[in-house]
Scaffold this active site. Structure first.
Site, short mmCIF file in Angstrom:
data_model
loop_
_atom_site.label_atom_id
_atom_site.label_comp_id
_atom_site.label_asym_id
_atom_site.label_seq_id
_atom_site.Cartn_x
_atom_site.Cartn_y
_atom_site.Cartn_z
N TYR A 25 13.62 33.14 3.15
CA TYR A 25 12.43 33.92 3.51
C TYR A 25 12.46 34.30 4.98
O TYR A 25 12.88 33.50 5.83
CB TYR A 25 11.17 33.07 3.32
CG TYR A 25 10.78 32.82 1.88
CD1 TYR A 25 10.51 33.86 1.01
CD2 TYR A 25 10.66 31.51 1.42
CE1 TYR A 25 10.12 33.61 -0.30
CE2 TYR A 25 10.27 31.25 0.12
CZ TYR A 25 10.02 32.30 -0.74
OH TYR A 25 9.64 32.04 -2.03
N ARG B 49 -11.99 0.19 13.51
CA ARG B 49 -11.96 0.88 12.21
C ARG B 49 -12.87 0.11 11.27
O ARG B 49 -13.88 0.62 10.83
CB ARG B 49 -10.52 0.91 11.66
CG ARG B 49 -9.56 1.68 12.54
CD ARG B 49 -9.63 3.16 12.27
NE ARG B 49 -9.10 3.46 10.96
CZ ARG B 49 -7.88 3.95 10.72
NH1 ARG B 49 -7.07 4.22 11.72
NH2 ARG B 49 -7.47 4.18 9.50
N LYS C 197 0.86 -1.19 0.00
CA LYS C 197 0.00 0.00 0.00
C LYS C 197 0.89 1.24 0.00
O LYS C 197 2.11 1.14 0.20
CB LYS C 197 -0.93 -0.04 1.22
CG LYS C 197 -0.21 0.08 2.54
CD LYS C 197 -1.17 -0.16 3.70
CE LYS C 197 -0.43 0.02 5.02
NZ LYS C 197 -1.19 -0.52 6.16
C1 LIG Z 1 -0.43 -1.58 6.71
C2 LIG Z 1 -1.02 -2.87 7.10
C3 LIG Z 1 -0.19 -3.95 7.40
C4 LIG Z 1 1.33 -3.86 7.40
O1 LIG Z 1 1.79 -3.06 8.45
P1 LIG Z 1 3.37 -2.90 8.74
O2 LIG Z 1 3.43 -2.26 10.07
O3 LIG Z 1 3.89 -1.98 7.69
O4 LIG Z 1 3.98 -4.23 8.66
C5 LIG Z 1 -0.80 -5.15 7.72
N1 LIG Z 1 -2.15 -5.27 7.74
C6 LIG Z 1 -2.98 -4.25 7.45
C7 LIG Z 1 -4.44 -4.46 7.50
C8 LIG Z 1 -2.44 -3.02 7.13
O5 LIG Z 1 -3.25 -2.00 6.85
#
Ligand SMILES: *Cc1c(COP(=O)(O)O)cnc(C)c1O
Length: 384
Positions: free
Chosen positions: A276, A135, A36
């Site tokens: 600035y 969530r 992601k």
């Molecule tokens: C982002 C995410 C993970 C991975 O998390 P990390 O801390 O980067 O390993 C795993 N499961 C879900 C549902 C996520 O959203």
């Protein structure tokens, strides 16, 4: 045309990280590479082939658009899973392509069933249950209804997984909450199994849970940050440290280096303001170098008078405010800096190193945020 900076991505570092993770989870657990946030800023199209080269055959995306990018980048028919957002209109394509997705509410579940029915192709779903993250996820109170829908539509659904996500496994301050989540997940799991449902994979763990709560490893782990070479937090590393082998106390390797070059040089007299406003007045006669990197490139404005970069192998400081496209750094004490010299924003130069963690220390920007804010259009070069 050259961009003002570029990001190197190390293949061998990724492979080392996966080898370490493999040693942590054992041979029988699938490692799903979480991609992601454009693969945590590394670029989905860069990471998918590197990961497949390192033996990965399962990817987790947040959304349908990311999943399709993984699909197009994959050369090994890897499994792809959407953990978050999709529109009902995306379901047909996902189901036809065999891409699995989280289901955490009844209307998505019903849409998945009706689309699968219409296509005569089973939808591969991961049933997400609420365990305390608050969530997404089916509530425990809705279990009877959930069971009924799943049971009644078995011919249209492949139950690829039963899953949940922990609310902060990277910090011991959440210990009680995470323990409670594990318990609730197992209760939900037992209840559904008791009712006669079977799931291909039980999966709950992210990087931090994998390291700190090994019982969450199960059939598959969803690993993001650790695969890119970072501990979820310093705390997770400290917790793990004592069990790491003496000859490999630092098994996770950062993939990225971020580099730019000196755009211009300037002399500034003592007492003059740099950039600035009046946030920095030269305390002596100074020489500064301008670097064509600013907040539009992901170098936070909070790094004004705070940030550090490497030039000629030395750590130098940002002076004045970070602007949209550039920073000024103090090179008064360096000799022979020229226009075009390499500037390292993240990475090593000779004996010194700027780590991603250093951004966290100076401006509380966690590694996840820094990485994913690196703009898409900065060129990424995959290196050995
Ligand atoms: C982002 C995410 C993970 C991975 O998390 P990390 O801390 O980067 O390993 C795993 N499961 C879900 C549902 C996520 O959203």
């Amino acid at each position: 045309m050259n961009h003002t900076s570029y990001i190197e991505i190390s293949k061998s570092a990724y492979k080392k990280n996966i080898q370490f993770l493999r040693s942590e989870v054992g041979e029988n657990t699938i490692i799903s590479a979480v991609v992601k946030g454009n693969a945590y800023g590394h670029g989905i199209e860069n990471i998918v082939p590197i990961a497949e080269g390192g033996g990965i055959r399962h990817f987790s995306a947040f959304s349908a658009d990311e999943a399709l990018r993984v699909y197009n980048a994959s050369k090994k028919k890897s499994e792809i899973m959407v953990m978050g957002m999709l529109q009902n209109a995306d379901l047909e394509e996902l189901i036809n392509k065999g891409i699995s997705f989280f289901v955490f509410e009844f209307d998505r579940l019903e849409e998945a069933v009706s689309t699968a029915k219409r296509l005569q192709v089973k939808a591969k779903i991961h049933v997400e249950v609420e365990t305390g993250f608050h969530r997404t996820g089916f509530e425990w109170e809705d279990r009877e209804k959930l069971f009924k829908v799943l049971h009644a539509n078995q011919e249209h659904l492949t139950l690829s997984g039963l899953c949940t996500h922990y609310a902060g496994a990277e910090s011991v301050s959440n210990y009680v909450r995470v323990r409670g989540q594990i318990k609730k997940y197992l209760a939900y799991k037992d209840w559904l199994i008791e009712k006669g449902l079977t799931f291909e994979k039980f999966h709950t763990a992210c990087s931090a849970a994998t390291f700190s709560y090994p019982e969450t490893i199960m059939d598959m782990v969803r690993i993001g940050i650790a695969s890119y070479g970072f501990w979820p937090t310093q705390e997770t590393y400290m917790y793990k440290f004592k069990t790491l082998p003496e000859n490999n106390k630092n098994p996770l390797r950062r993939l990225i280096n971020w580099k730019s070059s000196v755009m211009s040089l300037k002399e500034v007299k003592m007492g003059e303001f740099i950039g600035y406003g009046s946030s920095y007045m030269a305390p002596r006669d100074m020489r500064i170098a301008l670097i064509p990197i600013g907040y539009s490139h992901g170098f936070s404005r909070l790094l004004s008078n705070q940030g550090k970069v490497l030039i000629s192998g030395k750590i130098v400081s940002v002076v004045g405010t970070v602007t949209m496209n550039s920073i000024a750094v103090d090179i008064t004490d360096l000799n022979g800096v020229k226009k075009g010299d390499e500037v390292v924003l993240i990475g090593k130069q000779r004996k010194n190193e700027i780590t991603v963690a250093s951004f966290g220390e100076s401006i509380q920007q966690v590694n996840y945020e820094l990485l994913t804010r690196l703009p898409l259009d900065i060129p990424r070069k995959v290196i050995a």
